[in-house]
Design a protein around this motif. Structure first.
Motif, short mmCIF file in Angstrom:
data_model
loop_
_atom_site.label_atom_id
_atom_site.label_comp_id
_atom_site.label_asym_id
_atom_site.label_seq_id
_atom_site.Cartn_x
_atom_site.Cartn_y
_atom_site.Cartn_z
N GLU A 54 -7.11 12.58 -2.62
CA GLU A 54 -6.46 12.94 -3.89
C GLU A 54 -5.11 12.26 -4.08
O GLU A 54 -4.66 12.06 -5.20
N SER A 55 -4.46 11.88 -3.01
CA SER A 55 -3.12 11.31 -3.10
C SER A 55 -3.05 9.81 -2.88
O SER A 55 -2.09 9.18 -3.29
N LEU A 56 -4.02 9.21 -2.25
CA LEU A 56 -3.91 7.82 -1.82
C LEU A 56 -5.02 6.95 -2.42
O LEU A 56 -6.19 7.29 -2.35
N THR A 57 -4.60 5.84 -3.02
CA THR A 57 -5.52 4.85 -3.57
C THR A 57 -5.15 3.49 -3.01
O THR A 57 -3.96 3.15 -2.94
N ALA A 58 -6.13 2.71 -2.60
CA ALA A 58 -5.90 1.37 -2.09
C ALA A 58 -6.82 0.41 -2.83
O ALA A 58 -7.92 0.78 -3.24
N GLY A 59 -6.36 -0.83 -2.99
CA GLY A 59 -7.20 -1.78 -3.70
C GLY A 59 -6.65 -3.19 -3.71
O GLY A 59 -5.66 -3.50 -3.04
N VAL A 60 -7.32 -4.04 -4.48
CA VAL A 60 -6.91 -5.43 -4.65
C VAL A 60 -6.74 -5.70 -6.14
O VAL A 60 -7.41 -5.09 -6.99
#
Length: 143
Positions: A54-60
């Motif tokens: 719910e708190s963390l998003t990772a991406g490019v």
């Protein structure tokens, strides 16, 4: 061995079935010689993110072109309030020298479409000793 493969496949499908992906982009400024708004201003910095929890998003996200080749930036986003988030973005090459940090807010416009204004600034000073931040306007679609 079949049980291990089956368990791994089940775990992966469960992970992706409960995952939330998001397509993000930052609207760029028009070129000085441009006659108006173009679609390239929206697609120049398009990217894909994966919400880990719910708190963390990772991406490019697509970065600036270098010698005609597209580059990619990695980003991590931490949500710390209702719609508020902090971000860290870095290119895949010379990452520690070109990191940017910032804060932003996600406005739900319609269904899963969000308008995301943010303010980012480089972590390190440039050659002239400046560290000017900038205001960005982005779009995100979560699915």
């Amino acid at each position: 061995m079949k049980k291990v493969l089956f368990t791994a496949a089940l775990a992966m499908t469960t992970l992706f079935a409960s995952a939330q992906f998001m397509v993000v982009t930052t609207v760029t400024e028009a070129a000085e010689d441009a006659d108006g708004f173009s679609a390239e201003q929206i697609t120049d910095k398009i990217g894909l993110g994966y919400q880990v929890n719910e708190s963390l998003t990772a991406g490019v996200q697509k970065g600036p072109e270098v010698d005609g080749d597209a580059t990619w930036d990695l980003f991590v986003r931490y949500s710390f309030g209702e719609g508020m988030w902090a971000t860290l973005q870095m290119p895949t090459e010379e990452a520690t020298d070109n990191m940017t940090i910032g804060v932003g807010y996600s406005f739900n416009v319609w269904n899963d479409l969000y308008l995301e204004p943010s303010y980012t600034m480089p972590v390190n000073e440039d050659d002239a000793g400046d560290r000017e931040g900038k205001l960005n306007f982005g779009l995100a679609y979560r699915f």
